[in-house]
Design an enzyme around this catalytic site. Sequence first.
Site, short mmCIF file in Angstrom:
data_model
loop_
_atom_site.label_atom_id
_atom_site.label_comp_id
_atom_site.label_asym_id
_atom_site.label_seq_id
_atom_site.Cartn_x
_atom_site.Cartn_y
_atom_site.Cartn_z
N GLU A 107 2.42 10.37 -2.44
CA GLU A 107 1.73 9.65 -3.52
C GLU A 107 0.27 10.09 -3.53
O GLU A 107 -0.43 9.98 -2.52
CB GLU A 107 1.84 8.14 -3.28
CG GLU A 107 1.24 7.33 -4.41
CD GLU A 107 1.52 5.82 -4.28
OE1 GLU A 107 2.66 5.44 -3.92
OE2 GLU A 107 0.59 5.04 -4.54
N GLU A 125 -4.51 -1.43 -13.66
CA GLU A 125 -5.10 -1.54 -12.32
C GLU A 125 -5.65 -0.18 -11.93
O GLU A 125 -4.96 0.84 -11.99
CB GLU A 125 -4.03 -2.01 -11.32
CG GLU A 125 -4.59 -2.22 -9.94
CD GLU A 125 -3.85 -3.28 -9.14
OE1 GLU A 125 -3.06 -4.04 -9.73
OE2 GLU A 125 -4.08 -3.35 -7.93
N ARG A 126 -6.92 -0.18 -11.56
CA ARG A 126 -7.61 1.06 -11.13
C ARG A 126 -7.62 2.14 -12.21
O ARG A 126 -7.62 3.33 -11.92
CB ARG A 126 -7.02 1.64 -9.84
CG ARG A 126 -6.79 0.63 -8.74
CD ARG A 126 -8.03 -0.09 -8.32
NE ARG A 126 -7.73 -1.13 -7.34
CZ ARG A 126 -8.61 -2.05 -6.95
NH1 ARG A 126 -9.82 -2.09 -7.47
NH2 ARG A 126 -8.28 -2.94 -6.05
N GLU A 133 0.47 -6.31 0.55
CA GLU A 133 -0.62 -6.92 -0.21
C GLU A 133 -0.12 -8.12 -1.03
O GLU A 133 -0.43 -8.25 -2.21
CB GLU A 133 -1.31 -5.89 -1.10
CG GLU A 133 -1.90 -4.75 -0.28
CD GLU A 133 -2.67 -3.73 -1.10
OE1 GLU A 133 -2.36 -3.56 -2.29
OE2 GLU A 133 -3.58 -3.11 -0.53
N ASN A 141 2.34 -3.44 -8.63
CA ASN A 141 2.23 -4.90 -8.48
C ASN A 141 2.93 -5.48 -9.71
O ASN A 141 2.30 -5.83 -10.70
CB ASN A 141 0.77 -5.34 -8.41
CG ASN A 141 0.08 -4.74 -7.20
OD1 ASN A 141 0.65 -4.72 -6.11
ND2 ASN A 141 -1.11 -4.22 -7.39
N LYS A 189 1.76 7.47 0.74
CA LYS A 189 0.40 7.88 0.35
C LYS A 189 -0.06 9.01 1.28
O LYS A 189 0.36 9.06 2.44
CB LYS A 189 -0.57 6.71 0.47
CG LYS A 189 -0.36 5.66 -0.63
CD LYS A 189 -1.50 4.64 -0.66
CE LYS A 189 -1.23 3.61 -1.76
NZ LYS A 189 -2.30 2.60 -1.91
N ASP A 198 -5.61 4.43 2.64
CA ASP A 198 -5.57 4.15 1.19
C ASP A 198 -6.47 5.07 0.39
O ASP A 198 -7.55 4.65 -0.03
CB ASP A 198 -5.97 2.68 0.97
CG ASP A 198 -5.59 2.19 -0.41
OD1 ASP A 198 -4.87 2.90 -1.11
OD2 ASP A 198 -6.02 1.07 -0.77
N GLU A 207 -9.92 6.00 -7.51
CA GLU A 207 -10.34 4.62 -7.20
C GLU A 207 -11.47 4.58 -6.17
O GLU A 207 -12.42 3.82 -6.32
CB GLU A 207 -9.11 3.88 -6.67
CG GLU A 207 -9.41 2.51 -6.12
CD GLU A 207 -8.17 1.87 -5.48
OE1 GLU A 207 -7.05 2.39 -5.65
OE2 GLU A 207 -8.34 0.84 -4.82
N ARG A 257 -4.22 -0.58 11.29
CA ARG A 257 -3.43 -0.49 10.04
C ARG A 257 -2.80 0.88 9.88
O ARG A 257 -1.73 1.00 9.28
CB ARG A 257 -4.35 -0.82 8.87
CG ARG A 257 -3.76 -0.51 7.53
CD ARG A 257 -4.60 -1.11 6.45
NE ARG A 257 -4.35 -0.47 5.17
CZ ARG A 257 -5.06 -0.71 4.08
NH1 ARG A 257 -6.07 -1.55 4.13
NH2 ARG A 257 -4.78 -0.10 2.95
C1 GCU Z 1 -4.87 -0.02 -3.28
C2 GCU Z 1 -5.41 -0.48 -4.59
C3 GCU Z 1 -4.58 -1.57 -5.20
C4 GCU Z 1 -3.13 -1.10 -5.26
C5 GCU Z 1 -2.67 -0.67 -3.89
C6 GCU Z 1 -1.31 -0.03 -3.92
O1 GCU Z 1 -5.03 -1.01 -2.32
O2 GCU Z 1 -6.72 -0.93 -4.42
O3 GCU Z 1 -5.08 -1.83 -6.46
O4 GCU Z 1 -2.33 -2.12 -5.73
O5 GCU Z 1 -3.54 0.30 -3.39
O6 GCU Z 1 -1.26 1.19 -3.86
O7 GCU Z 1 -0.33 -0.71 -3.98
#
Ligand code: GCU
Length: 836
Positions: A398, A175-176, A297, A218, A371, A376, A404, A347
Site C-alpha cells: 500500500e 479522508e486525507r 483505529e 474507514n 503499508k 504509517d 498525508e 507499534r
Molecule cells: C492513517 C491516516 C488515517 C487512515 C489510516 C489508515 O492513520 O491518518 O486517516 O484512516 O492511516 O490507513 O487506515
Amino acid sequence: MRLLTTILPVWIGLALAEDGSRGWLRYAPVRPTGHNTLDVPSTIVALNSTKISPVFTAGQELRNGISSILAKNVQVRADGCSNSSAVIVGTVDAYRAAYGDVKEAEALEDDGYLIHSTPDKVIILGCNERGALYGAFEYLSQIARNNVTSGVHVSNPQAPIRWTNEWDNMDGTIERGYGGASNFFRDGYVVDNVTRAAEYARLLASVGINGVVVNNVNANATLLSDRNVEGLGRLADAMRPYGVQLGVSLNFASPNATLGTFDPLDPKVDAWWANITNQIYKKVPDMAGFLVKANSEGQPGPLTYNRTLADGANMFARAVAPHGGVVMFRAFVYDNHITYANWTSDRANAQLEFFQHLDGKFDENVVVQIKYGPIDFQVREAPSPLFAALHNTSTAIELQVTPEYLGQNCHFVYLAPLWKEILDFDLRAESRPSKIKDIITGERFKRPLGGYAGVPGAGTNTTWLGSHMAMSNLYAYGKLAWDASLGSEDILQDWIRLTFGFDQKVLDTITDISMRSWPAYEGYSGNLGVQTLTDILYTHFGPNPASQDNNGWGQWLRAGNVTIGMDRTIENGTGNAGNYPPEIAEIFNDVDKTPDNLLLWFHHVPYTRRLKSNKTVIQHFYDAHYEGAASAQSFVKQWESLEGKIDKERYEHQLFRQTYQAGHSLVWRDSINEYFYNLSRIEDESNRVGNHPYRIEAESMDLDGYKSYVVNPFETASGFTAIVTTSNTTAGTATSKVPFESGTYDVAVNYYDLFNGTSTYTLDIGNRTVATWKGDNEKKLGHEPSRYLDGHTATRITFKGIKVSKGDTVRITGQPNGIEPAPIDYLSFLPPGIVD
Ligand code: GCU
C-alpha cells in the site's frame, strides 16, 4: 460534416484551458519530427464496436488523440483494412478471427499488450480487451512524446492487482484528500452524475490501473443500502469502458444493525454477507472485490469475538469467491493504546504480531495489503518486515499517493524515489534474493495474487489532487505498479513531456526540482529515520515533534535531553530488528551497520553520536534543516525561470504553491531546530539556530490593539511568541523603527493563517504602503485545516526589492476576521541573497 467531427478535437485540444482536468492526457499538438510519427495512419480499426468495450474506447481514444496531436483527419471503423494503412486495435482472439495469426502474441499475459508498428500499419493487440486499451494508450503516449518506436513492443504487467484505494466518505469529503470533494459520493449517496468517475477511470487506465475501491477504508455500513448499491452499479458502468473494475471497502460490523452480531463464524453473519455480496454483483457483475480495515483505529473486526483476522478475511473471501472477486485485507492493525513507559512496546511490531502466525490460513483469494513501512507513510521508514514473513499468503503493497505526511500537496514531493527505495529493498528471506517488488508480484513465493494499492485522494478539483505537479505521483504510481523496474526519472520525464511539452529547459528544471524534492522535504522535516515530526494528534501537516511522544499511538521518537531514537534492537530494545530475515536483522540490529538514514528508526543514541558522515546527530539535524529549506527556496527561483515557457494558468498555480512551500519550509526548519536545541541545549556549530539578525519580532514592536500571545507548540513562533488583536472586530497596529542600514531588502512577514477567518493586513514602511494582503490561504491551499496559531497555520509572505531607510517607521495593521485575530509572528528585512 465528417470533416467537422474529425477536426473538432484538434480545435478543442488547442482551446481548452490548462486547468489540469485532462492530466497527462492532454493530446497537445506536436510538430512531428520523427519519421515514425509522420507515418501514423489515418484509419483506426477497432475490433469491437460495443460501446462498453475497452476496445471501442481504444478506437475512440486513438481517433481523438491522433487527430488532436497530429492535426489529422482520422476515422474509426469496426473492420476491414487488412491491406491498407491503418491502426488496428483489438484482442488477440478478435485479430486472429479477422486476419489470422500473430506469432508475437504468444508472449502476452493477462492485461498485457503488444504494439507492432510498421511504416503503414500499426497493430495493437491485447491479451484481453483491457490490454488492447493499454496498448492504445501507450501508442498515443509515444505519439504525444514524439517517440514512436517501430517494430514489435510487448509489455506485460508484473502484478495482477493494480488498484487505487479512494478514501472517499459517503458525505462527500475525502479522508486525507487535498483536491476537493468526492467524485463518487455526496450527502450519503453515490453521486447522480458519474462523468467525473469516467474521466478518472480514463486517466487511471492510461497508466495501467485496473481497479478502484471507491470508498474509504474507514467504511460506512450505509454504502450497502439499496440506493447505494444501485449507485455502485452506475459508477461501475462509468468505469467499465476503461477496463477499470470497481471495488468497495466494507465496515466489518455492517450486519450488526440487522442481526445484533458480526461474529464471522456465525452462520447467520456468513449468510448475510453472501446475500449482500450477491446483490452487489447483480449490479456490478465484474466487481473486483472488497477491501477491509478491521480492528484498527477503532474500526470493528473479528477480534471482538476472539476470532482471528484470517477468520474475518475468509468470511468475505467465501462471499466473493463464486464471483471471482478478491479480498484485500489490510495489515494496518495495531493497538493505539500502548504504554510509553514500557521500553519494549513497539507499534512497529504489530503487523508481525497480528499476521505472521496466520500465514497459510487465508483463503486463496485473500491478499494481505501491507503499508510500505511498519508505522504509517512517514517521510522515511524501514520497509515492513511482514513482506518477508508471509510465504503462503498473497501480499500487496500500500503506497500513499496523497502525501498525508509529506506536505499534503501544498509542498511538492515527487514520491517515486521513495517508493523505489522500498520496492527495490532486498529482504533476503531464507537468505535468497527477495526484493519487495518481487514478493508482491507473487513471483518470489509463488503466489497466485498480489500487487499494489495506491491511495491518491483524487477529488473534484480540476487538478484532481490539488496541485498540477502532484499528478506526477499518480502517473508514477501506475507506471511502477505495471513495471517496478522503471526508473523514477524516466517515468517523470515522460510525464513532463506529456504534461508540459517539449521545451528542454522545462524538462530539465522540473526534473531537477522533482528529483530533489524528497531529500528537501526529508531535510526540513524528520531526519535519520526519526519520522516526519509532524503533529500526529491533529492535522499531520506542520511541525510538532512533541506530539509523537508520551501517548499510546506508538509513533515515538523517545526524544530526551541527551538521547533520541527508538531502540528496536533485539538485546536492549523492542526486538523489532529481529523481525527481519537474519542477514537484514544483523544490519539493523547493529548501530554501526545501520545506515545513517535509518539510525533513529532502530537505535536510541546520544545527540552527540557521530554518524558515518562524521557529523553528530544534532548537527546533522541542524544542517539538514538548513539545507532542505534552502532547496525549497531554490525551487521557487527555478520555477520562476519557466515563466513564458509554461501556460500562465499552470505557471501561476504552481508558483503560488512553491512560494508557500518555501515559506513553510522555514517554519519547519526553525521549529524543529528550536525544539531540539531546547531539548539538548547543544549549540549549532554554525551559530544559526536561534540567531536571526534580520528579524523584528512582532511582540517587540509598539502594539496598539494587539497583544502578545504565547504560541503552542512554543517552537512554531520565532521567540516563542506572536501577537494577536485584542478584539475580534477592531484592527490593531504594531509599529517599530527600522534598525537596519538603509538599502533594498526583501521584506518577509511571518503570520498565521487560520481556518475560518480572513484577516486583512497592511504593511507601511516610511510613509508608503508597501502591501496589503489577506490571510486567505485556506481558500487556496488544500491541506488539513487548523484553527490555532501553530505549525500548520504559520506562513510567510515576501515583498521583494523594497527600498528602506534606517529609522523609517514600519507598521503592520491587522484587521481581524472571524476567529482569526490577524496574528503576526515577525518581520524579516533580508538583504540580497539572504533567507531567514
Ligand atoms: C492513517 C491516516 C488515517 C487512515 C489510516 C489508515 O492513520 O491518518 O486517516 O484512516 O492511516 O490507513 O487506515
